[in-house]
Enzyme design. Structure first.
Site, mmCIF file in Angstrom:
data_model
loop_
_atom_site.group_PDB
_atom_site.id
_atom_site.type_symbol
_atom_site.label_atom_id
_atom_site.label_comp_id
_atom_site.label_asym_id
_atom_site.label_seq_id
_atom_site.Cartn_x
_atom_site.Cartn_y
_atom_site.Cartn_z
ATOM 1 N N GLY A 1 45.958 -53.847 -46.951
ATOM 2 C CA GLY A 1 45.988 -52.753 -45.982
ATOM 3 C C GLY A 1 45.347 -53.195 -44.682
ATOM 4 O O GLY A 1 45.272 -54.385 -44.392
ATOM 5 N N GLY B 1 39.811 -52.443 -45.216
ATOM 6 C CA GLY B 1 39.374 -53.592 -46.013
ATOM 7 C C GLY B 1 37.875 -53.835 -45.874
ATOM 8 O O GLY B 1 37.197 -54.211 -46.832
ATOM 9 N N GLU C 1 43.998 -58.537 -48.462
ATOM 10 C CA GLU C 1 45.172 -58.940 -47.663
ATOM 11 C C GLU C 1 45.247 -57.945 -46.518
ATOM 12 O O GLU C 1 45.640 -56.800 -46.720
ATOM 13 C CB GLU C 1 46.447 -58.845 -48.516
ATOM 14 C CG GLU C 1 46.497 -59.787 -49.701
ATOM 15 C CD GLU C 1 46.662 -61.242 -49.305
ATOM 16 O OE1 GLU C 1 47.093 -61.515 -48.167
ATOM 17 O OE2 GLU C 1 46.342 -62.103 -50.138
ATOM 18 N N CYS D 1 52.909 -57.104 -42.126
ATOM 19 C CA CYS D 1 51.591 -57.661 -41.775
ATOM 20 C C CYS D 1 51.731 -58.982 -41.039
ATOM 21 O O CYS D 1 50.952 -59.292 -40.151
ATOM 22 C CB CYS D 1 50.763 -57.825 -43.027
ATOM 23 S SG CYS D 1 51.640 -58.736 -44.295
HETATM 24 P P1 NAD Z 1 45.590 -48.585 -44.696
HETATM 25 O O1 NAD Z 1 44.433 -49.522 -44.608
HETATM 26 O O2 NAD Z 1 45.512 -47.312 -43.966
HETATM 27 O O3 NAD Z 1 45.849 -48.203 -46.241
HETATM 28 C C1 NAD Z 1 46.101 -49.165 -47.215
HETATM 29 C C2 NAD Z 1 45.728 -48.592 -48.565
HETATM 30 O O4 NAD Z 1 44.325 -48.406 -48.607
HETATM 31 C C3 NAD Z 1 46.321 -47.227 -48.864
HETATM 32 O O5 NAD Z 1 46.591 -47.149 -50.237
HETATM 33 C C4 NAD Z 1 45.192 -46.281 -48.475
HETATM 34 O O6 NAD Z 1 45.273 -45.042 -49.146
HETATM 35 C C5 NAD Z 1 44.000 -47.067 -48.929
HETATM 36 N N1 NAD Z 1 42.740 -46.801 -48.239
HETATM 37 C C6 NAD Z 1 42.545 -46.324 -46.991
HETATM 38 N N2 NAD Z 1 41.222 -46.280 -46.722
HETATM 39 C C7 NAD Z 1 40.577 -46.763 -47.810
HETATM 40 C C8 NAD Z 1 39.213 -46.972 -48.148
HETATM 41 N N3 NAD Z 1 38.228 -46.668 -47.319
HETATM 42 N N4 NAD Z 1 38.915 -47.471 -49.363
HETATM 43 C C9 NAD Z 1 39.903 -47.818 -50.230
HETATM 44 N N5 NAD Z 1 41.206 -47.615 -49.972
HETATM 45 C C10 NAD Z 1 41.546 -47.097 -48.779
HETATM 46 O O7 NAD Z 1 46.874 -49.429 -44.303
HETATM 47 P P2 NAD Z 1 48.387 -48.932 -44.228
HETATM 48 O O8 NAD Z 1 48.573 -48.179 -42.969
HETATM 49 O O9 NAD Z 1 48.794 -48.310 -45.526
HETATM 50 O O10 NAD Z 1 49.158 -50.337 -44.161
HETATM 51 C C11 NAD Z 1 49.268 -51.077 -43.001
HETATM 52 C C12 NAD Z 1 48.258 -52.205 -42.981
HETATM 53 O O11 NAD Z 1 48.419 -53.038 -44.126
HETATM 54 C C13 NAD Z 1 48.478 -53.118 -41.790
HETATM 55 O O12 NAD Z 1 47.225 -53.424 -41.210
HETATM 56 C C14 NAD Z 1 49.091 -54.363 -42.410
HETATM 57 O O13 NAD Z 1 48.900 -55.543 -41.676
HETATM 58 C C15 NAD Z 1 48.428 -54.402 -43.739
HETATM 59 N N6 NAD Z 1 49.203 -55.223 -44.696
HETATM 60 C C16 NAD Z 1 48.742 -56.470 -45.002
HETATM 61 C C17 NAD Z 1 49.477 -57.291 -45.862
HETATM 62 C C18 NAD Z 1 49.017 -58.690 -46.190
HETATM 63 O O14 NAD Z 1 49.604 -59.298 -47.088
HETATM 64 N N7 NAD Z 1 48.024 -59.245 -45.529
HETATM 65 C C19 NAD Z 1 50.676 -56.808 -46.408
HETATM 66 C C20 NAD Z 1 51.108 -55.532 -46.063
HETATM 67 C C21 NAD Z 1 50.356 -54.747 -45.198
#
Ligand code: NAD
Length: 491
Positions: free
Chosen positions: A229, A234, A251, A285
């Site tokens: 995420g 993270g 990630e 990402c």
């Molecule tokens: P996000 O960080 O908002 O959410 C990701 C996940 O984390 C969701 O399931 C969300 O409910 C959960 N979450 C949110 N806050 C949290 C917390 N405090 N504790 C634990 N869990 C929590 O991200 P998003 O908008 O869903 O996805 C987009 C992001 O993901 C972008 O930054 C993208 O680059 C990244 N991403 C990275 C990869 C990689 O392989 N590096 C792959 C796909 C997406």
């Protein structure tokens, strides 16, 4: 169909029986009501996974051949139901059908890959010194324990499978929490887990956002958390995971450079640059969101890029346009805010830059492919991850300057270089501080090769052999070949 969570081998509406609505991003129409997990449900799932791993042990102790065979069955069923999964993903997420079909294919192969890998002998035997007498030293790999897996919405099925397949193959008990924005294919995947008879408690599915995620990352009963995420979330996960010094895998986000030299093949570089930023509506990402192009090639390259990107079709993702809608209204507005910021800070918007509402797109969350020229490193649109179909263009004069620009980011997920000079390609790619790189292409991704970022893009690797090892502990076993007295103490 009732969209529920799955805890301890049972489908449940959860303790509050509370639902939220999810919409089809193509036209904003109702798609589903989904039951949300409460704190109590989350604690239940942790308890079930803990019991499964430490008491029941039937998944953990199953021989790897049998466990691998169960993963193969999952792959077979998923393959049979490919069209159903792909269409559901399209309705929920908005990606064009052919992309969703590729995601299902990749997910199938991921299960097959880890089903095979878990049967490969693991560990090492070491030739050690004889200070304490003759010893035989070797290592074994064991499952880590209770693993919480948290994923984003951009590849709802695939991001889950990247974690579930290796974690389950290794014999862990898991609690999976996909993004609440797109959960439908995850729920369907758990139907398959239920059908193939993964023992109860070994795989649990929770539905919620940061509320559930925070409990998982802070829990003393969770041994590992792997998170995909945003970097911001993270960082929270990392802080919470300190509670019991959990193993972590992160990630995170990216702002990846796509460096194009003047000797690159023009048509090839243009098409790959489009794939780099407009695939999945730019919600990737590893997206090549910063194009860094040699000054002498700039005009020719940009002209062709604009021509071709302008022809990108937008429409009902079930009919395979080039691009579908953004996942939801919140995310669309986030991207539009970045576009406004780019215009205000003086970047030149040479394509798009607006919500696209023509024809059948009138009620959906579409954004016209957007290209900003004349960008510089200090601009917000160059520094921050936008996660949408928006690309910035910067110019360079020398190879050194190109490398400096490419690395001028706190992120280090991906990057690419386009040139017909082989030595230069290797020189430049070696200097790019990123975990996933490409030469004369952008974005292909393979189950066999490790995926992950440098710098603020994460910790650890998914996919490949590394992706399995993330979910394993390594134990060293030392055997005394001459049991008895050592003679170290004189009295
Ligand atoms: P996000 O960080 O908002 O959410 C990701 C996940 O984390 C969701 O399931 C969300 O409910 C959960 N979450 C949110 N806050 C949290 C917390 N405090 N504790 C634990 N869990 C929590 O991200 P998003 O908008 O869903 O996805 C987009 C992001 O993901 C972008 O930054 C993208 O680059 C990244 N991403 C990275 C990869 C990689 O392989 N590096 C792959 C796909 C997406």
């Amino acid at each position: 169909m009732e969209w529920m969570m799955y805890i301890n081998g049972k489908w449940t509406k959860g303790d509050l029986e509370k639902t939220y609505e999810t919409l089809n991003p193509y036209d904003g129409s109702h798609l589903a009501y989904i039951y949300e997990s409460s704190e109590r449900d989350t604690l239940e799932a942790i308890k079930a996974a803990k019991y499964s791993f430490y008491n029941d042990r039937s998944w953990r102790d199953m021989d790897s051949q049998t466990r691998g065979d169960i993963l193969l069955k999952i792959a077979d069923i998923l393959e049979r139901r490919k069209e159903e999964f792909a269409k559901l993903e399209v309705l929920d997420n908005g990606k064009p059908l052919r992309e969703a079909e590729c995601d299902v294919d990749d997910a199938v192969h991921n299960f097959r890959y880890y089903a095979s890998l878990i049967k490969v002998p693991y560990g090492g035997v070491y030739d050690v010194n004889e200070g304490f007498g003759k010893m035989h030293s070797y290592t074994v790999h064991e499952p880590t324990g209770v693993c919480a897996l948290i994923t984003p919405w951009n590849y709802p099925l695939l991001m889950g499978v990247w974690k579930l397949a290796p974690a389950l193959a290794a014999g862990n008990s898991v609690i999976y929490k996909p993004s609440p924005y797109c959960v439908l294919t995850s729920i369907k995947l758990f139907e398959i887990f239920d059908e193939v008879g993964i023992p109860k408690g070994a795989c649990n599915l929770l539905i919620g956002g940061a509320n559930v995620g925070n409990i998982l990352s802070g829990s003393m009963d969770v041994d590992m958390i792997t998170f995909t995420g945003s970097t911001k979330a993270g960082q929270m996960v990392m802080k919470n995971a300190a509670s019991n010094v959990k193993k972590i895998g992160l990630e995170l986000g990216g702002k990846s450079p796509n460096v194009i030299f003047a000797d690159a093949d023009l048509e090839g570089a243009v098409e790959w640059a489009m794939l780099g930023i407009f695939l999945n509506q730019g919600q990737i990402c590893s997206a090549g969101s910063r194009i860094i192009v040699e000054e002498s090639f700039h005009d020719k390259f940009v002209k062709r890029l604009v021509e071709r990107a302008n022809n990108i079709t937008l429409g009902n993702p079930l009919n395979n346009p080039d691009m579908g809608p953004i996942v939801n209204e919140i995310q669309m507005n986030r991207v539009l805010d970045y576009i406004d910021a780019g215009k205000k800070e003086g970047a030149k918007c040479i394509l798009g830059g607006y919500r696209y509402t023509e024809g059948e797109c009138k009620n959906g969350y579409f954004i016209k492919p957007t290209i900003f020229d004349d960008c510089s490193s200090e601009m917000k649109i160059v520094k921050e991850e936008i996660f949408g179909p928006v690309v910035t263009i910067q110019k360079f004069k020398s190879e050194k300057e190109a490398i400096e620009m490419a690395n001028d980011s706190p992120y280090g997920l991906a990057g690419a270089v386009f040139t017909s000079d082989g030595s230069r390609a290797l020189r430049v790619i070696k200097e790019i501080r990123a975990g996933i790189t490409w030469i004369n292409c952008y974005n292909p991704c393979f189950n066999e090769a490790p995926w992950g970022g440098y710098k603020m893009s994460g910790i650890g690797r998914e996919l490949g052999i590394k992706g399995l090892e993330e979910y394993q502990e390594i134990k060293q076993i030392n055997i005394n070949l001459n049991p008895g007295v050592v003679g170290w103490y004189k009295n």
